[in-house]
Write an enzyme that holds these catalytic residues in place. Structure first.
Site, PDB file in Angstrom:
ATOM      1  N   SER B 132       0.832  -1.204   0.000  1.00  0.00           N
ATOM      2  CA  SER B 132       0.000   0.000   0.000  1.00  0.00           C
ATOM      3  C   SER B 132       0.870   1.259   0.000  1.00  0.00           C
ATOM      4  O   SER B 132       1.588   1.484  -0.977  1.00  0.00           O
ATOM      5  CB  SER B 132      -0.968  -0.041   1.180  1.00  0.00           C
ATOM      6  OG  SER B 132      -1.974   0.923   1.023  1.00  0.00           O
ATOM      7  N   HIS B 174      -4.198  -0.894  -4.490  1.00  0.00           N
ATOM      8  CA  HIS B 174      -5.647  -1.125  -4.327  1.00  0.00           C
ATOM      9  C   HIS B 174      -6.333  -0.855  -5.674  1.00  0.00           C
ATOM     10  O   HIS B 174      -7.393  -0.248  -5.729  1.00  0.00           O
ATOM     11  CB  HIS B 174      -6.242  -0.186  -3.272  1.00  0.00           C
ATOM     12  CG  HIS B 174      -5.581  -0.237  -1.923  1.00  0.00           C
ATOM     13  ND1 HIS B 174      -5.854  -1.216  -0.995  1.00  0.00           N
ATOM     14  CD2 HIS B 174      -4.644   0.558  -1.356  1.00  0.00           C
ATOM     15  CE1 HIS B 174      -5.124  -1.000   0.095  1.00  0.00           C
ATOM     16  NE2 HIS B 174      -4.380   0.064  -0.099  1.00  0.00           N
ATOM     17  N   GLU B 201      -5.175  -5.490  -4.781  1.00  0.00           N
ATOM     18  CA  GLU B 201      -4.999  -5.964  -3.405  1.00  0.00           C
ATOM     19  C   GLU B 201      -4.602  -7.444  -3.390  1.00  0.00           C
ATOM     20  O   GLU B 201      -4.939  -8.199  -4.297  1.00  0.00           O
ATOM     21  CB  GLU B 201      -6.295  -5.737  -2.617  1.00  0.00           C
ATOM     22  CG  GLU B 201      -6.577  -4.250  -2.444  1.00  0.00           C
ATOM     23  CD  GLU B 201      -7.820  -3.945  -1.616  1.00  0.00           C
ATOM     24  OE1 GLU B 201      -8.549  -4.882  -1.252  1.00  0.00           O
ATOM     25  OE2 GLU B 201      -8.054  -2.748  -1.335  1.00  0.00           O
TER      26      GLU B 201
END
Lengths: 267, 267
Positions: B132, B174, B201
């Site tokens: 992330s 994401h 993800e």
């Protein structure tokens, strides 16, 4: 219109078009339909709120100066045989399909006398317009549903027969707003369509002959699968991610034009 | 490791990776770091919950059999000068950046002795991993933030300096789950990066030399802007939609490889 006149334009809207302000997108539909001489028919088959939706579009098309506006609602295939509706369609210069559920349009109209009348009118020059569900139904095969914001997989999208106004193309709507690239790619891999068009909200393509022009606030994402060199569809299970190599992508905002036959932007 | 050893791999994760089950993605990080001989350092700079996040990764890396796991937390540039932290980094075979806010990583670490130590260790063969925010920071220029599910426009994305482990590339995370194609395209048009990588993800790329391999549940979307023939960036206002023609797109799931130099999937 006379017998020599050619197929009318399509105005395919990605949903949520402006109905209060300048109405840039709907304005183009009314203009293409003949402006103050337009005879517009609002088709509310897709929606479960035909009265409200029909009234809303009647109001906005009248405000934009359409010569006349009538609403045809169908809730069954039986409705699609009513002489009164067929008579209204035969006078139309612009036929507009509202949003709702694209399956209702196909279920209630496809293959009925009303379907035939609309296609005939289109062949004679009438404009066919549609927003959201009314956009999705335009191709020969349509995206019925499926998850937004997902990577491409076979079960990310459901496909079924469409109304056949724009063959060889797949249309998805609310495109950027709902993050639908994955499902459009998934649909393209599974269907023998050459091009996918992802149309943003308050944005439309106006298709004339083999070209379209973009109008509105957002953009149109053109996905050209004919340039792709590889996919892994064979033997893929439905929840496994699809691989797809060498797809070409164009992002076209207001004013941009695209050649659907040569599959190139016209700059 | 000796002085002749080359730059270590990068393990760049799109966020929300499995930490309870098979841990397909984190497993690859531990494996690349040396497995049972790995000395892993968890960098919690990005997160406001360093204790919880540090404990969580320590647990999972230990469960996967890493030789040792230590946590280095930095909340200021001053923290990034601490001898103890520098000493820990100097023993590391794998350095893992957690999620949180990528700006915190850059603000607290970039240009400090800790930054230098990490890069040095990477040059000597240590793996750099990140998920992330820890993925976003990998390039020389990073996506700091911006709206998901939007069409590309200049104000759809904010860009700033990254940590420089993967120059010439832009990384977004994401990716499918948040519908981020628009902002990645917007970033690519504004930055002189050749390639954009949108990582889903529970999915990662493992970069070795000039290649990467995809592992995990989702897919990696490669956007190649070097093939593009037109954009309208010049004179564009920041809320106006960007036009972009001829971009090439590859969707690569688990097991697929990509040549970053030649910019082609390896099939």
């Amino acid at each position: 219109m006379n017998a020599e006149q050619k197929r009318g334009p399509l105005v395919i809207i990605g949903g949520a078009e402006d109905k209060k302000g300048d109405c840039v997108v709907l304005r183009e539909f009314v203009r293409a339909s003949g402006g103050v001489k337009a005879h517009i028919v609002v088709m509310t088959a897709a929606t479960s709120y035909p009265k409200e939706v029909g009234d809303e579009y009647t109001l906005v098309f009248e405000r934009l100066g359409a010569g006349s506006v009538q609403v045809v609602h169908t809730e069954s295939r039986f409705d699609s045989e009513r002489e009164e509706s067929l008579g209204i369609i035969k006078q139309a210069t612009g036929i507009f399909f509202t949003g709702g559920d694209q399956l209702r349009i196909v279920d209630f109209i496809k293959g009925t006398p009303l379907d035939e009348a609309i296609h005939q009118r289109h062949q004679m020059g009438a404009v066919i317009g549609g927003t959201s569900a009314g956009a999705a139904m335009m191709p020969s095969e349509m995206i019925v549903g499926g998850a937004s914001v997902s990577h491409p997989s076979v079960d990310a999208v459901r496909i079924g027969p469409g109304m056949g106004f724009l063959p060889g193309i797949l249309v998805d709507q609310h495109f950027a707003q709902r993050g639908r690239l994955g499902r459009l790619l998934a649909a393209l891999v599974q269907e023998p369509a050459d091009l996918g068009l992802g149309i943003d909200e308050d944005t439309a393509i106006i298709v004339k002959d083999d070209e379209f022009t973009v109008v509105g606030q957002g953009a149109v994402t053109v996905v050209d699968e004919t340039t792709s060199t590889h996919n892994n569809l064979e033997g893929l299970l439905k929840d496994e991610p699809i691989a797809l190599c060498g797809v070409q992508l164009h992002i076209l905002p207001h004013g941009y034009r695209f050649d659907l036959k040569k599959r190139v932007p016209l700059l």
